[in-house]
Enzyme design. Structure first.
Site: not given
Length: 263
Positions: A172-174
């Site tokens: 997950v890129k956040t």
């Protein structure tokens, strides 16, 4: 996790388990972004410092050298632009056949939690996972917020990351947030990568949020504009690489940046 899935993930993650992804996919909604007018020229001196490129199939085919290059994370969602009504109104743009044809090590798709298109973009993620699992291709979910940058706070980001992982994202890129970022990471059962967001005012500001994100559990970064829009992009990439892979502190990163830019 099957052999193929593990093997592809090992391509985009360094042997230390950390990663520096270099995104050059901005043109899919921004057009010819400043400093990215000619992507092939922009990335050439930066490749030694990153672990993978995040890119669309069009730029990959036209601008990225296919021999001896970096692993590819393929951007496979889009359909909107900066001049359109809502950036969240995305669809899947790339077939599984083309993903395989391009030998992508992973794929990336945006989700817009809390927007009018929440269900649509979460369905995009779920559908992509369904297709990619059959071929051992990992999916990275991007917790996008469109123009609503005020949403970048821990409670919201933790919600986004957990939902993405629940739907099958392997990474997950956040966004980083100044308060309680560790809670964002700890609530997500898959690796979290820190996004760059808008270009920062100073290099030190970038080093500070990257260092803090790594200290609080992120496995790496996905930074574009804060690298290739900098007046000294190679120095920036080298300093960030040191934080991610050499455990450099902010002061050390600043020294690496200054030394490299003055050569």
């Amino acid at each position: 996790m099957d052999w193929g899935m593990r093997n592809r993930l090992s391509r985009v993650f360094h042997k230390d388990g950390h990663c520096f992804f270099l995104p050059i996919d901005h043109g899919y909604f921004q057009g010819p972004t400043r400093a990215l007018e000619k992507p092939g020229q922009t990335i050439k001196p930066l490749l030694p410092y990153c672990d993978a490129l995040f890119v669309t199939r069009g730029v990959l085919r036209s601008c990225v050298e296919p021999v001896g290059g970096k692993p590819i994370i393929l951007r496979v969602s889009g359909g909107t632009s900066m001049v359109g009504k809502d950036l969240a109104n995305e669809v899947l743009t790339t077939s599984i056949e083309d993903i395989i044809r391009l030998n992508a090590s992973a794929v990336g798709v945006s989700i817009f939690i809390g927007s009018d298109y929440e269900k649509q973009t979460l369905h995009n993620l779920a559908e992509l996972v369904n297709r990619c699992e059959d071929y051992g291709i990992p999916v990275m979910a991007v917790t996008a917020v469109g123009k609503e940058m005020e949403k970048r706070e821990a409670r919201y980001l933790a919600l986004c990351c957990r939902i993405a992982a629940e739907l099958g994202a392997k990474v997950v890129k956040t966004y980083w947030c100044a308060k309680d970022f560790d809670k964002v990471v700890n609530g997500c059962p898959v690796p979290v990568v820190v996004a760059g967001g808008p270009k920062c005012e100073t290099e030190k500001e970038v080093f500070e949020f990257v260092y803090d994100g790594m200290q609080k559990g992120a496995v790496g970064i996905n930074l574009g504009r804060n690298v290739w829009q900098n007046a000294h992009p190679v120095a920036m990439a080298k300093a960030l690489h040191a934080i991610v892979h050499e455990k450099a502190a902010v002061k050390e990163a600043c020294e690496i940046f200054d030394e490299t830019k003055n050569r």
